[in-house]
Design a protein around this motif. Structure first.
Motif, PDB file in Angstrom:
ATOM      1  N   ILE A   1       0.844  -1.194   0.025  1.00  0.00           N
ATOM      2  CA  ILE A   1      -0.170   0.019   0.103  1.00  0.00           C
ATOM      3  C   ILE A   1       0.873   1.359  -0.025  1.00  0.00           C
ATOM      4  N   GLY A   2       1.981   1.443   0.886  1.00  0.00           N
ATOM      5  CA  GLY A   2       2.919   2.335   0.909  1.00  0.00           C
ATOM      6  C   GLY A   2       3.377   2.737  -0.440  1.00  0.00           C
ATOM      7  N   CYS A   3       3.997   1.755  -1.146  1.00  0.00           N
ATOM      8  CA  CYS A   3       4.501   1.852  -2.551  1.00  0.00           C
ATOM      9  C   CYS A   3       3.494   2.250  -3.494  1.00  0.00           C
ATOM     10  N   LEU A   4       2.360   1.630  -3.522  1.00  0.00           N
ATOM     11  CA  LEU A   4       1.223   2.282  -4.284  1.00  0.00           C
ATOM     12  C   LEU A   4       0.791   3.574  -3.833  1.00  0.00           C
ATOM     13  N   ARG A   5       0.537   4.136  -2.722  1.00  0.00           N
ATOM     14  CA  ARG A   5       0.390   5.482  -2.216  1.00  0.00           C
ATOM     15  C   ARG A   5       1.308   6.244  -2.903  1.00  0.00           C
ATOM     16  N   GLN A   6       2.749   6.213  -3.184  1.00  0.00           N
ATOM     17  CA  GLN A   6       3.669   7.048  -3.381  1.00  0.00           C
ATOM     18  C   GLN A   6       3.283   7.049  -5.127  1.00  0.00           C
TER      19      GLN A   6
ATOM     20  N   ARG B   1      -0.492   6.889 -12.364  1.00  0.00           N
ATOM     21  CA  ARG B   1      -1.482   6.996 -10.923  1.00  0.00           C
ATOM     22  C   ARG B   1      -2.778   6.374 -11.254  1.00  0.00           C
TER      23      ARG B   1
ATOM     24  N   ALA C   1      -2.098   2.496 -10.188  1.00  0.00           N
ATOM     25  CA  ALA C   1      -1.865   2.582  -8.639  1.00  0.00           C
ATOM     26  C   ALA C   1      -3.127   2.806  -8.000  1.00  0.00           C
ATOM     27  N   ALA C   2      -4.016   3.442  -8.340  1.00  0.00           N
ATOM     28  CA  ALA C   2      -5.360   3.509  -7.926  1.00  0.00           C
ATOM     29  C   ALA C   2      -6.147   2.365  -8.069  1.00  0.00           C
TER      30      ALA C   2
ATOM     31  N   LEU D   1       0.634   7.246  -6.603  1.00  0.00           N
ATOM     32  CA  LEU D   1      -0.583   7.842  -6.791  1.00  0.00           C
ATOM     33  C   LEU D   1      -0.061   9.503  -7.221  1.00  0.00           C
ATOM     34  N   SER D   2       1.135  10.020  -6.789  1.00  0.00           N
ATOM     35  CA  SER D   2       1.586  11.138  -7.042  1.00  0.00           C
ATOM     36  C   SER D   2       2.815  11.055  -8.400  1.00  0.00           C
TER      37      SER D   2
ATOM     38  N   MET E   1      -4.787  -0.412  -5.677  1.00  0.00           N
ATOM     39  CA  MET E   1      -5.106  -0.230  -4.475  1.00  0.00           C
ATOM     40  C   MET E   1      -6.525  -0.728  -4.010  1.00  0.00           C
TER      41      MET E   1
END
Length: 72
Positions: free
Chosen positions: A47-52, A62, A65-66, A54-55, A69
């Motif tokens: 989740i942390g990698c995918l959250r990054q 993006r 990644a969304a 997103l930007s 998630m």
């Protein structure tokens, strides 16, 4: 041929680690594919990698990644 590996096996951890590294590749197409792969693997630690991702500058990364998630 593909080999099925269990999530707790060393081979699985090694392969998912390679995908995490590719999530930071300079080529946006590779980052997008890595995001999709992380979503298919389904490991909550990503989740942390995918959250990054997103930007990410690329909208396609993006988007992937969304979607990844959501599938976790």
């Amino acid at each position: 041929m593909y080999q099925w590996v269990k999530r707790d096996s060393p081979a699985f951890v090694k392969k998912s680690g390679y995908i995490r590294v590719l999530a930071y590749h300079e080529d946006w197409t590779i980052r997008a594919q890595a995001a999709s792969a992380l979503g298919r693997i389904g490991v909550d630690e990503d989740i942390g990698c995918l959250r990054q991702l997103l930007s990410d500058p690329s909208w396609w990364v993006r988007y992937r990644a969304a979607g990844a998630m959501v599938s976790l």
